[in-house]
Scaffold this active site. Structure first.
Site, PDB file in Angstrom:
ATOM      1  N   ASP A  39       0.821  -1.203   0.000  1.00  0.00           N
ATOM      2  CA  ASP A  39       0.000   0.000   0.000  1.00  0.00           C
ATOM      3  C   ASP A  39       0.863   1.265   0.000  1.00  0.00           C
ATOM      4  OD1 ASP A  39      -2.349   1.394  -0.031  1.00  0.00           O
ATOM      5  OD2 ASP A  39      -2.636   1.325   2.141  1.00  0.00           O
TER       6      ASP A  39
ATOM      7  N   HIS B  86       2.271   3.264  -9.126  1.00  0.00           N
ATOM      8  CA  HIS B  86       2.114   1.813  -9.314  1.00  0.00           C
ATOM      9  C   HIS B  86       3.313   1.245 -10.079  1.00  0.00           C
ATOM     10  CE1 HIS B  86      -1.754   1.987  -7.525  1.00  0.00           C
ATOM     11  NE2 HIS B  86      -2.349   2.608  -8.524  1.00  0.00           N
TER      12      HIS B  86
ATOM     13  N   LEU C  36      12.371 -19.268  -4.253  1.00  0.00           N
ATOM     14  CA  LEU C  36      11.320 -18.446  -3.633  1.00  0.00           C
ATOM     15  C   LEU C  36      10.001 -18.669  -4.356  1.00  0.00           C
ATOM     16  CD1 LEU C  36      10.518 -15.984  -1.693  1.00  0.00           C
ATOM     17  CD2 LEU C  36      10.887 -14.550  -3.705  1.00  0.00           C
TER      18      LEU C  36
HETATM   19  C1  IPE Z   1      -1.202   0.281  -4.084  1.00  0.00           C
HETATM   20  O1  IPE Z   1      -1.330   1.419  -3.331  1.00  0.00           O
HETATM   21  C2  IPE Z   1      -2.311  -0.714  -3.906  1.00  0.00           C
HETATM   22  C3  IPE Z   1      -2.935  -1.167  -5.178  1.00  0.00           C
HETATM   23  C4  IPE Z   1      -4.232  -1.322  -5.263  1.00  0.00           C
HETATM   24  C5  IPE Z   1      -2.144  -1.478  -6.355  1.00  0.00           C
HETATM   25  P1  IPE Z   1      -2.545   2.444  -3.409  1.00  0.00           P
HETATM   26  O2  IPE Z   1      -2.911   2.681  -4.815  1.00  0.00           O
HETATM   27  O3  IPE Z   1      -3.659   1.963  -2.528  1.00  0.00           O
HETATM   28  O4  IPE Z   1      -1.860   3.727  -2.798  1.00  0.00           O
HETATM   29  P2  IPE Z   1      -2.485   4.830  -1.830  1.00  0.00           P
HETATM   30  O5  IPE Z   1      -3.088   4.109  -0.656  1.00  0.00           O
HETATM   31  O6  IPE Z   1      -3.497   5.590  -2.617  1.00  0.00           O
HETATM   32  O7  IPE Z   1      -1.305   5.661  -1.434  1.00  0.00           O
HETATM   33 MG    MG Z   2      -4.166   2.344  -0.550  1.00  0.00          MG
END
Ligand code: IPE
Ligand code: MG
Length: 233
Positions: A2, A19, A113
């Site tokens: 996140d 992303h 892994l």
């Molecule tokens: C990545 O972080 C999680 C995914 C769904 C790919 P976020 O997109 O939730 O990032 P924030 O929480 O808005 O910072």
């Molecule tokens: Mg998020």
């Protein structure tokens, strides 16, 4: 994983740039796990609920997955990584599904892994699909039989569950399997989650006493028995 969006916002970049950086971070984390002898890494890439994001972001994430499949699999395979994609494939396009299956096949011989990428995944979905499959066969529903039908039946329950980005919730990840996982909440946004941040989480894990319902005295007494050993860094 996140915090990609906030990482991008802070830099006045579009969310998708965050992303994209998240993919880099995952590559670094997988390699760090290989180096540290971690045998299984399971990441939450796209949740059943992420479809509710703006269309542009959802299609961006799908494109990123296709891109990562095309660009990363070879190197991951050279690093000894075996890929598994966990989640509801029915919600994904035919082409994406073919890509996932191909990546799994191409890395099936690796064993350093296991990297489980949860995509279109939800903890509740997993419990429901496992129960539905048992019901369809007329089989009994028990903790053990459910366990064998879960999407992560090929790996043990996680010892350590890390959530990055500062939020302190599970958000429908590994609801069944995290029953006795040690939880670690990292303030690092996922793109910033580097080797040092991983080591911090592992050090915290090593400082915990895992009792699995027993008393501390019992645990100390049976230290040399079958309870999971400490992770080594
Ligand atoms: C990545 O972080 C999680 C995914 C769904 C790919 P976020 O997109 O939730 O990032 P924030 O929480 O808005 O910072
Ligand atoms: Mg998020």
């Amino acid at each position: 994983m996140d915090g990609n969006g906030r990482w991008a916002n802070r830099r006045f970049l579009p969310r998708l740039a965050g992303h994209r950086q998240g993919v880099e971070s995952l590559r670094r984390c997988a390699r760090a796990c290989v180096q540290r002898g971690v045998q299984v890494l399971t990441v939450f890439a796209f949740s059943s609920e992420n479809w509710n994001r703006p269309e542009e972001e959802v299609s961006g994430l799908m494109g990123l997955l296709a891109n990562a499949l095309a660009r990363e699999v070879q190197q991951l395979s050279r690093d000894g990584v075996r890929l598994h994609f966990i989640g509801d494939r029915a919600g994904l396009g035919e082409k994406v599904c073919a890509g996932l299956a191909q990546a799994e096949l191409a890395t099936a011989h690796n064993s350093r892994l296991i990297l489980n990428v949860c995509f279109n995944y939800g903890g509740r979905w997993d419990i429901a699909q496992a129960a539905a499959r048992l019901a369809q066969r007329g089989a009994q529903i028990t903790p053990q039989s459910l366990d064998r039908e879960m999407a992560l039946a090929h790996v043990p329950d996680p010892d350590l569950l890390i959530r990055t980005g500062g939020e302190m919730r599970i958000s429908n990840f590994l609801l069944w399997q995290a029953a006795y996982s040690e939880l670690f909440f990292s303030a690092s946004l996922w793109p910033d989650f580097d080797e040092a941040a991983l080591d911090e989480a592992i050090a915290a894990y090593n400082g915990r006493e895992r009792r699995f319902g027993q008393t501390s005295a019992q645990v100390q007494q049976s230290q040399s028995s079958s309870l999971p050993k400490q992770m080594t860094t």
